[in-house]
Each structure stands twice: as structure tokens, then as C-alpha cells.
Design a protein around this motif. Structure first.
Motif, PDB file in Angstrom:
ATOM      1  N   VAL A  78       2.901  -1.712  -6.312  1.00  0.00           N
ATOM      2  CA  VAL A  78       3.526  -1.781  -4.987  1.00  0.00           C
ATOM      3  C   VAL A  78       3.323  -0.478  -4.238  1.00  0.00           C
ATOM      4  O   VAL A  78       3.025  -0.468  -3.032  1.00  0.00           O
ATOM      5  N   THR A  79       3.470   0.627  -4.920  1.00  0.00           N
ATOM      6  CA  THR A  79       3.288   1.936  -4.310  1.00  0.00           C
ATOM      7  C   THR A  79       1.860   2.108  -3.807  1.00  0.00           C
ATOM      8  O   THR A  79       1.641   2.618  -2.700  1.00  0.00           O
ATOM      9  N   ALA A  80       0.890   1.692  -4.595  1.00  0.00           N
ATOM     10  CA  ALA A  80      -0.518   1.805  -4.178  1.00  0.00           C
ATOM     11  C   ALA A  80      -0.768   0.992  -2.912  1.00  0.00           C
ATOM     12  O   ALA A  80      -1.410   1.466  -1.970  1.00  0.00           O
ATOM     13  N   ILE A  81      -0.241  -0.220  -2.872  1.00  0.00           N
ATOM     14  CA  ILE A  81      -0.414  -1.064  -1.682  1.00  0.00           C
ATOM     15  C   ILE A  81       0.280  -0.435  -0.482  1.00  0.00           C
ATOM     16  O   ILE A  81      -0.282  -0.384   0.621  1.00  0.00           O
ATOM     17  N   LEU A 138       6.991   9.980  -5.531  1.00  0.00           N
ATOM     18  CA  LEU A 138       8.219   9.943  -4.730  1.00  0.00           C
ATOM     19  C   LEU A 138       8.569   8.520  -4.318  1.00  0.00           C
ATOM     20  O   LEU A 138       9.732   8.112  -4.392  1.00  0.00           O
ATOM     21  N   LEU A 139       7.563   7.771  -3.878  1.00  0.00           N
ATOM     22  CA  LEU A 139       7.809   6.410  -3.411  1.00  0.00           C
ATOM     23  C   LEU A 139       8.212   5.496  -4.563  1.00  0.00           C
ATOM     24  O   LEU A 139       9.156   4.713  -4.440  1.00  0.00           O
ATOM     25  N   THR A 175      14.991   3.780  -7.940  1.00  0.00           N
ATOM     26  CA  THR A 175      16.388   4.185  -7.799  1.00  0.00           C
ATOM     27  C   THR A 175      17.149   3.301  -6.820  1.00  0.00           C
ATOM     28  O   THR A 175      18.327   3.014  -7.021  1.00  0.00           O
ATOM     29  N   ASN A 176      16.493   2.864  -5.761  1.00  0.00           N
ATOM     30  CA  ASN A 176      17.132   2.081  -4.706  1.00  0.00           C
ATOM     31  C   ASN A 176      16.628   0.646  -4.760  1.00  0.00           C
ATOM     32  O   ASN A 176      15.719   0.278  -4.025  1.00  0.00           O
ATOM     33  N   TYR A 180       7.297  11.487   1.284  1.00  0.00           N
ATOM     34  CA  TYR A 180       5.974  10.916   1.118  1.00  0.00           C
ATOM     35  C   TYR A 180       5.186  10.853   2.429  1.00  0.00           C
ATOM     36  O   TYR A 180       3.975  11.060   2.421  1.00  0.00           O
ATOM     37  N   LYS A 181       5.838  10.625   3.572  1.00  0.00           N
ATOM     38  CA  LYS A 181       5.108  10.576   4.848  1.00  0.00           C
ATOM     39  C   LYS A 181       4.490  11.941   5.165  1.00  0.00           C
ATOM     40  O   LYS A 181       3.362  12.019   5.644  1.00  0.00           O
TER      41      LYS A 181
END
Length: 100
Positions: A32-35, A63-64, A70-71, A87-88
Motif C-alpha cells: 500500500v505504501t509503495a502504491i 513513516l507512511l 498505528t492509525n 513523508y511529503k
């Protein structure tokens, strides 16, 4: 292409290597993070390899993924304010801005 490994994410989250109950979920978060990163950058980074990914992109992925781990709910029970320089901040220099 993933930007972080399971071992790196577990280390980032301070999860013991021997704890494997969440490994499947963490592996999903890696994808999901990669996408999410590719969508944010408007770039698939198709020519990149694990050794050529900038450390800032790897850190953004950690971080993402940690944020998603966590959330897990859409409702924040605390004051929901974005932490600056996350991350941005790490990804913006690599973003392909599309002019329409």
C-alpha cells in the motif's frame, strides 16, 4: 516495487523480529505504501532498484507504513494535526508535477 522491507518496517516500529502475528498485515502495508508513494509522485520509479532508491524515499515509506500501522481507524481520538516535515517533505523533491 517496495521501498522498504518487512525487517526494516519492524525495526522502525520497534517490533521484535520474533513477533510474526502482524507480518502479513505489515507486508500489505509495504505494498500500500509503495502504491501511495507512486501515486503521490506521479511516477512509478520503474527504473529504480532497491539499491538506487534515495534514502529519503525509503524513510518516507517507513513513516507512511508506520502511520498506517498505528492509525488503523478513520477517526482520530486525539487532536489530528499533521506533523511537519513528514513523508511529503521527503517525497516532494522527486514529484513529477503534471500540468494540465
Amino acid at each position: 516495487m517496495s521501498y522498504a522491507t518487512l525487517a526494516e518496517i519492524k525495526r522502525h516500529l520497534n517490533i521484535e523480529e520474533s513477533y510474526i502475528d502482524d507480518d502479513g498485515y505489515l507486508q500489505d502495508l509495504i505494498e500500500v505504501t509503495a502504491i501511495a508513494i507512486q501515486n503521490y509522485l506521479n511516477d512509478t520509479l520503474s527504473g529504480a532498484t532497491e539499491t538506487t532508491i534515495p534514502m529519503t524515499i525509503k524513510q518516507a515509506a517507513l513513516l507512511l507504513a508506520a502511520h498506517f500501522y498505528t492509525n488503523r481507524q478513520i477517526i482520530a481520538f486525539a487532536n489530528g494535526v499533521e506533523i511537519p516535515y513528514t513523508y511529503k517533505f521527503l517525497l516532494d523533491p522527486y514529484k513529477n508535477f503534471v500540468i494540465t
